[in-house]
Design an enzyme around this catalytic site. Structure first.
Site, mmCIF file in Angstrom:
data_model
loop_
_atom_site.group_PDB
_atom_site.id
_atom_site.type_symbol
_atom_site.label_atom_id
_atom_site.label_comp_id
_atom_site.label_asym_id
_atom_site.label_seq_id
_atom_site.Cartn_x
_atom_site.Cartn_y
_atom_site.Cartn_z
ATOM 1 N N LYS A 226 0.837 -1.189 0.000
ATOM 2 C CA LYS A 226 0.000 0.000 0.000
ATOM 3 C C LYS A 226 0.879 1.249 0.000
ATOM 4 O O LYS A 226 0.657 2.176 -0.752
ATOM 5 C CB LYS A 226 -0.886 -0.061 1.258
ATOM 6 C CG LYS A 226 -2.171 0.684 1.156
ATOM 7 C CD LYS A 226 -3.002 0.444 2.397
ATOM 8 C CE LYS A 226 -3.602 1.752 2.833
ATOM 9 N NZ LYS A 226 -4.370 1.641 4.066
ATOM 10 N N GLY A 287 -4.753 -2.507 5.397
ATOM 11 C CA GLY A 287 -3.974 -3.614 4.852
ATOM 12 C C GLY A 287 -4.608 -4.966 5.130
ATOM 13 O O GLY A 287 -4.729 -5.827 4.251
HETATM 14 O O1 F6P Z 1 2.541 -4.399 9.912
HETATM 15 C C1 F6P Z 1 2.102 -3.113 9.686
HETATM 16 C C2 F6P Z 1 1.527 -2.936 8.327
HETATM 17 O O2 F6P Z 1 1.313 -1.574 8.139
HETATM 18 C C3 F6P Z 1 0.248 -3.727 8.083
HETATM 19 O O3 F6P Z 1 -0.855 -3.116 8.621
HETATM 20 C C4 F6P Z 1 0.236 -3.838 6.608
HETATM 21 O O4 F6P Z 1 -0.658 -4.807 6.185
HETATM 22 C C5 F6P Z 1 1.684 -4.163 6.344
HETATM 23 O O5 F6P Z 1 2.391 -3.378 7.290
HETATM 24 C C6 F6P Z 1 2.189 -3.911 4.961
HETATM 25 O O6 F6P Z 1 2.096 -2.585 4.571
HETATM 26 P P1 F6P Z 1 2.259 -2.147 3.057
HETATM 27 O O7 F6P Z 1 1.155 -2.765 2.270
HETATM 28 O O8 F6P Z 1 2.185 -0.664 3.060
HETATM 29 O O9 F6P Z 1 3.593 -2.641 2.572
#
Ligand code: F6P
Length: 564
Positions: A226, A287
């Site tokens: 994300k 997420g």
């Molecule tokens: O572990 C924290 C977190 O922000 C989760 O909530 C999320 O799913 C994961 O890291 C991955 O984040 P990103 O999709 O931004 O890489």
């Protein structure tokens, strides 16, 4: 027992704010449950079943293709009424509406919480900041559909002109656990002539072992993040880039072998992925609530767009149920309230998730993030420290394997472990008697946990007196049984949505923000501080505690980085 309406009116007249009082443990509904718990905590499931021939029928709900039997719980009709009163007094129906209508209920991040929009049918309208988000969702789905069809039918070619045979999702947390779980759960429907891999850990072993047998010119990487800043994901993404270019030796190859799922267009472009190969999502998708967004691109490639759409309709049918079914027949509401009942009154610390389906082997791990990142919170929405327990620990294993491992503790240990048993009437792989044996075990375990075996029963089997206490099972151990017809994409969508909304229900009762995750930040910040201390050529000036300092020095010494 008086009805919900009567009780709420009563409290209103008493001047109690029934909408949302921060101090949960002081509100009448909570006090009532405390008293009620003392009255019924020792009541036995044997007795309750014996006294109420309609118990199973009364405590089973069948709706939207889901059978939810919660009769083997330590609850009476009065308990359920009181729990529903608690939900009413916390304003649950109103909070559900707030979520569905796009209010910014994730207050610490000032965001709406709209995973329900990801599966809203075209034509529906959900407004965030004055914009209907449903058309945007459908547009991304359409792009995913075109892209995944191209990969599946070989139209999308790699840099050397070969079709894609391997799809590797690189992500972590919600950008990994959902797609990984969904691919495994729906493997039966997947393209068997393609290979799907999931790389998440920053441990190089994860990357090396998952790519060692793959040919770069037939491999597509989906970088799912994300934020497009997550340390693990970006490290793996750049290793993937090097792995590809080692063979291809032309930067232009990146565009044919990498696509991204992200909200961060700038970082994606910097990596070398063109905008038309980026699939977007929105800040209102958490997420851990994103497996049905573009984060599910690998799922769509594996099972095809039609099956993906069927999964979305499964999610949506539970969304509709959650929004409109009366509270007393609302499966996720009841699931959430039962979790609160054991967590806060029986002081149970954990919940076991026991799917009797091998395809769901990753489901407990998926639910760990969904439940524990959501409800592992220590302050209320208004920042007050809670004086009650919040989210329990979720764990589990696919049946029947767990039976030969940890079930002993569930049957005879000293801890109370409420458990969800999940099963399907029809197998996807009919093989001799296997499915009957599997389901017989599921039913037998819930029976054994509920009713146990008394000393008299053990004696009557001819057990010598000295052995009797060892063989007695007290029973009275609570379980839910969740049954669906067959593990289809639609059924998976339903199952996940049930837990999403159960988590929401719990969060409303505890008055916490189930959609932020500030606790994971500290570890990230500290790791970023330590990385240069491990890697620097010069001896770093360490200012940690004596334990951490010593560990870092030892690590540097063992890797010949220490100048001392
Ligand atoms: O572990 C924290 C977190 O922000 C989760 O909530 C999320 O799913 C994961 O890291 C991955 O984040 P990103 O999709 O931004 O890489």
């Amino acid at each position: 027992m008086f009805s919900l309406i009567t009780r709420n009116t009563f409290w209103k007249e008493m001047g109690v704010n029934i909408a949302r009082t921060s101090n949960l443990t002081q509100i009448p509904a909570w006090k009532y449950l405390e008293g009620h718990y003392l009255k019924i905590k020792d009541i036995d499931l044997r007795r309750m079943f014996a006294e109420d021939p309609d118990r199973a029928e009364h405590f089973t709900i069948e709706d939207v293709g889901v059978i939810f039997d919660y009769s083997k719980n330590r609850v009476t009709r009065e308990t359920m009424g009181a729990l529903l009163d608690l939900a009413g007094s916390r304003g649950l129906p109103h909070r559900i509406e707030s979520m569905f209508s796009g209010e910014k209920i994730n207050t610490t991040e000032n965001r709406a919480v709209l995973h329900v929009a990801l599966r809203a049918p075209a034509g529906e309208s959900i407004i965030v900041d004055g914009r209907n988000v449903v058309p945007e969702v459908r547009e991304v789905l359409e792009r995913m559909r075109r892209f995944s069809s191209g990969v599946r039918d070989g139209q999308w070619k790699g840099f050397t002109g070969k079709p894609i045979r391997n799809v590797v999702n690189i992500g972590i947390g919600g950008s990994d656990l959902g797609p990984r779980m969904a691919y495994n759960a729906l493997r039966h429907y997947s393209r068997r002539d393609m290979t799907f891999r999931f790389i998440s850990n920053v441990d190089g072993t994860d990357f090396v072992e998952n790519t060692r047998d793959l040919q770069p010119d037939e491999t597509l990487f989906i970088i799912s993040s994300k934020t497009f800043t997550t340390l693990e994901t970006m490290t793996n993404a750049y290793s993937a880039r090097r792995w590809l270019l080692n063979k291809m030796e032309d930067e232009k190859a990146v565009a044919r072998h990498f696509v991204a799922v992200s909200t961060n267009a700038e970082k994606v472009a910097k990596f070398g992925i063109s905008p038309e190969n980026m699939f977007g999502l929105w800040d209102w998708v958490g997420g851990r609530y994103s497996m049905d967004s573009a984060i599910g691109l690998s799922t769509m490639i594996a099972i095809g767009p039609e099956n993906f759409e069927a999964m979305l309709s499964g999610f949506h049918s539970i969304d509709e149920h959650f929004r409109s079914a009366p509270m007393e027949r609302n499966i996720p509401v009841l699931m959430g309230l039962l979790t609160v009942w054991y967590n806060n009154f029986f002081e149970a610390e954990t919940v076991a998730i026991l799917p009797y389906d091998q395809y769901l082997e990753h489901f407990p791990a998926y639910l760990q993030q969904l439940t524990m990142e959501s409800n592992g919170k220590h302050v209320t929405l208004d920042g007050m420290r809670v004086d009650y327990q919040t989210g329990p620990i979720f764990w589990g294993e696919a049946g029947t394997n767990g039976q030969h491992s940890f079930y002993q503790l569930m049957h005879q240990g000293t801890k109370l472990i409420p458990a969800d048993f999940i099963g399907f009437f029809k197998p996807l792989n009919p093989l001799g008697r296997h499915h009957d044996l599997l389901m017989a075990n599921l039913f037998a375990q819930t029976e054994a946990l509920a009713f146990g075996r008394t000393a008299d029963e053990v004696k009557n089997e001819g057990t010598p007196d000295w052995l009797v206490p060892h063989r007695v099972c007290d029973g009275n151990r609570p379980t839910n049984t969740i049954l669906l017809e067959q593990l289809t994409p639609e059924a998976l969508g339903k199952l996940v949505a049930l837990y999403e909304h159960s988590v929401f229900t719990q969060g409303v009762i505890w008055n916490i923000d189930s959609f932020d995750q500030w606790g994971v930040e500290l570890g990230k910040v500290l790791a970023n501080r330590i990385i240069p201390e491990l890697e620097s050529a010069d001896e770093p000036r360490l200012a940690h505690d004596s334990s951490t300092n010593a560990l870092i020095r030892l690590y540097r010494k063992m890797n010949n980085r220490s100048s001392g």
